[in-house]
Design an enzyme around this catalytic site. Structure first.
Site, short mmCIF file in Angstrom:
data_model
loop_
_atom_site.label_atom_id
_atom_site.label_comp_id
_atom_site.label_asym_id
_atom_site.label_seq_id
_atom_site.Cartn_x
_atom_site.Cartn_y
_atom_site.Cartn_z
CE LYS A 1 -6.39 4.32 7.38
NZ LYS A 1 -7.23 3.28 6.76
CB SER B 1 -4.56 0.62 5.56
OG SER B 1 -5.87 1.15 5.60
CB SER C 1 -8.41 -0.64 6.37
OG SER C 1 -7.46 -0.98 5.40
N1 GLN Z 1 -5.86 -4.58 2.83
C1 GLN Z 1 -6.80 -4.06 1.90
C2 GLN Z 1 -6.11 -3.30 0.81
O1 GLN Z 1 -4.93 -3.21 0.86
C3 GLN Z 1 -7.81 -3.21 2.61
C4 GLN Z 1 -7.43 -1.80 2.70
C5 GLN Z 1 -8.49 -0.94 3.31
O2 GLN Z 1 -9.53 -1.41 3.77
N2 GLN Z 1 -8.27 0.35 3.22
O3 GLN Z 1 -6.69 -2.83 -0.10
#
Ligand code: GLN
Length: 483
Positions: A77, A152, A176
């Site tokens: 990532k 994400s 994420s």
């Molecule tokens: N969807 C969550 C957020 O927007 C999780 C993001 C993540 O785990 N990096 O914060």
């Protein structure tokens, strides 16, 4: 033609000279080109990956000791530093930034013979649940390209789903890794907070962030975890607990010896949540009934704090993010505005307005607000208190039960653009996943189900902190039963 099933099978094929690392890297490069429409990779390290493969093939020929991840093709990532390579957090603000050191977790993969094939698209600064917040366009779900892959770490999930890497390394602050794994039908593991060093991971919310793994099988996730986990003098929050040999511990004979987890709990409120898709509810319920029939003790427990999870998570993570992202100011590194500027503040303002996308700006503003003098106690302190309550509740639960089960996400993958108009609607996609980050426990999404709409969905399994071995053993049994 090469077909990847598991690291073990791949190593068997290499040993039997049915294939070589170079052939396999070429295969992945072709696949990546053929699936460019999915927008998974922001950059492919083609030449370097091929050169590395040739070195590994030569080492094998000479009979040298080979690493545990010899020739394993891994995508990372775009929040993980890899020295000499660009890392941008899918943001314009880091558009021309090159990593000056390698993340400890990535170095450990390289030391065991892994090949890093490229960096993968994600939501900007890992903020989002659909991968639509990337400055480089959304990633598409390979099962249905009108659908989001989740976020994400959307690019990382689709890479494993569509066969564009054997393994992907993502990050999970509130889901994420698990949420996109659920949407794409792959395994997504978030280890305990502090199991893997965060050194070299671009910070979003430091007391929540953890590096996670996407794979096709539990065995592969266990092996990669074993390689990446452990002490690191560059991260004072990483645990010094010894790393168990996860890949051995989940072998059948070991599971039988140690008797795998038998007492599982689920939070009643998760199954009665109004946003939960009725079919997901029915399938999870009947799954829990089957577990009882197989001799597990499955019990419902009250969880009146469920509706506090998402607000608590977003107060605390935005507060941490507003501080972490203050370093991107146009002076230290990254983008700097080319507009004329009146003074230093003006430079910061113009740089940050140009460099950050809408969602990141929203979160910096929200985080600064909850930390501001007049509101600190009402929001930040309150949220910390809720977090502590959750930690207490969690230790009480794990004094009686081995595992907690839940759906990973309340719905299957939604359409691109479907939730773009409302941030809070999007935040609800995280309702089942943020809990594990709030309390620091390990959690995994395993791809057990298919919805009648054709999309996959997962079961989320959580265990007490540092009981990854129990978590993985149970998950492996569930995956085996599925087949
Ligand atoms: N969807 C969550 C957020 O927007 C999780 C993001 C993540 O785990 N990096 O914060």
């Amino acid at each position: 033609m090469f077909r990847f099933t598991s690291i073990k099978d791949y190593h068997t094929a290499l040993n039997a000279a049915h294939t070589t690392c170079v052939q396999v890297v070429k295969y992945y490069l072709d696949q990546i080109t053929a699936h460019a429409n999915l927008n998974v990779y922001l950059e492919v390290f083609s030449k370097e990956a091929l050169a590395q493969a040739a070195i590994l093939d030569a080492a094998a020929k000479q009979g040298k000791r080979l690493g545990k991840l010899h020739g394993v093709v891994i995508g990372i990532k775009d929040v993980l530093s890899y020295k000499g390579h660009a890392v941008s957090a899918a943001s314009k603000i880091l558009e021309n930034y090159t990593a000056v050191y390698t993340a400890t977790a990535i170095q450990k993969l390289l030391d065991e013979g892994a090949i890093i094939i490229g960096r993968q698209n994600c939501d900007e600064f890992a903020m989002g649940s659909s991968n639509e917040n990337s400055a480089y366009g959304p990633v598409k779900n390979a099962i249905d390209i009108s659908k989001v892959p989740g976020g994400s770490s959307g690019g990382s999930a689709v890479a494993v789903q569509a066969g564009l890497s054997m393994i992907s390394i993502g990050s999970d602050t509130g889901g994420s890794v698990r949420q996109p794994a659920d949407f794409c039908g792959v395994v997504g593991l978030k280890p305990s907070y502090g199991r893997i060093s965060r050194y070299g991971l671009i910070a979003y919310a430091s007391s929540f962030d953890q590096i996670g793994i996407f794979s096709k099988t539990i065995e592969d996730a266990a092996l990669v975890l074993e390689v990446m986990a452990g002490e690191d003098e560059f991260d004072s929050t990483v645990s010094s607990k010894p790393v168990p040999p996860y890949s051995k511990l989940i072998e059948r004979k070991e599971i039988e010896k140690t008797t795998s987890p038998k007492k599982v709990a689920y939070f009643k409120e998760t199954l009665f949540h109004p946003g939960l898709d009725p079919e997901i509810k029915t399938k999870i319920e009947s799954y829990l009934n089957d577990l009882t029939a197989k001799g597990y003790i499955v019990e419902a427990i009250d969880f009146s704090l469920l509706s506090y999870l998402v607000p608590t998570y977003y107060v605390l993570t935005t507060a941490e993010a507003s501080s972490n992202l203050s370093r991107f100011d146009g002076i230290k590194f990254g983008h700097r505005t080319k507009q004329s500027i009146a003074d230093l503040n003006d430079l910061y303002k113009k740089t940050r307005t140009e460099g950050f996308g809408e969602e990141v700006q929203r979160r910096i503003l929200l985080g600064s607000f909850v930390l501001s003098a007049g509101y600190f106690d009402a929001y930040f302190t309150k949220a910390q208190q809720v977090r502590q309550k959750l930690v207490d509740l969690t230790s009480a639960v794990f004094s009686k039960y081995d595992l907690i089960l839940s759906p990973t996400v309340p719905t299957t993958a939604f359409g691109l653009g479907e939730h773009n108009h409302s941030a809070t609607e999007m935040f609800l996609a995280d309702i089942y996943t943020v809990y594990a980050n709030l309390v620091g426990i390990p959690a995994i999404s395993i791809p057990l189900f298919t919805h009648s709409n054709g999309m996959p969905f997962g079961l989320q399994v959580m265990s007490a902190s540092f009981n990854e071995a129990g978590l993985l053993s149970f998950s492996k049994e569930q995956m085996n039963n599925k087949v």
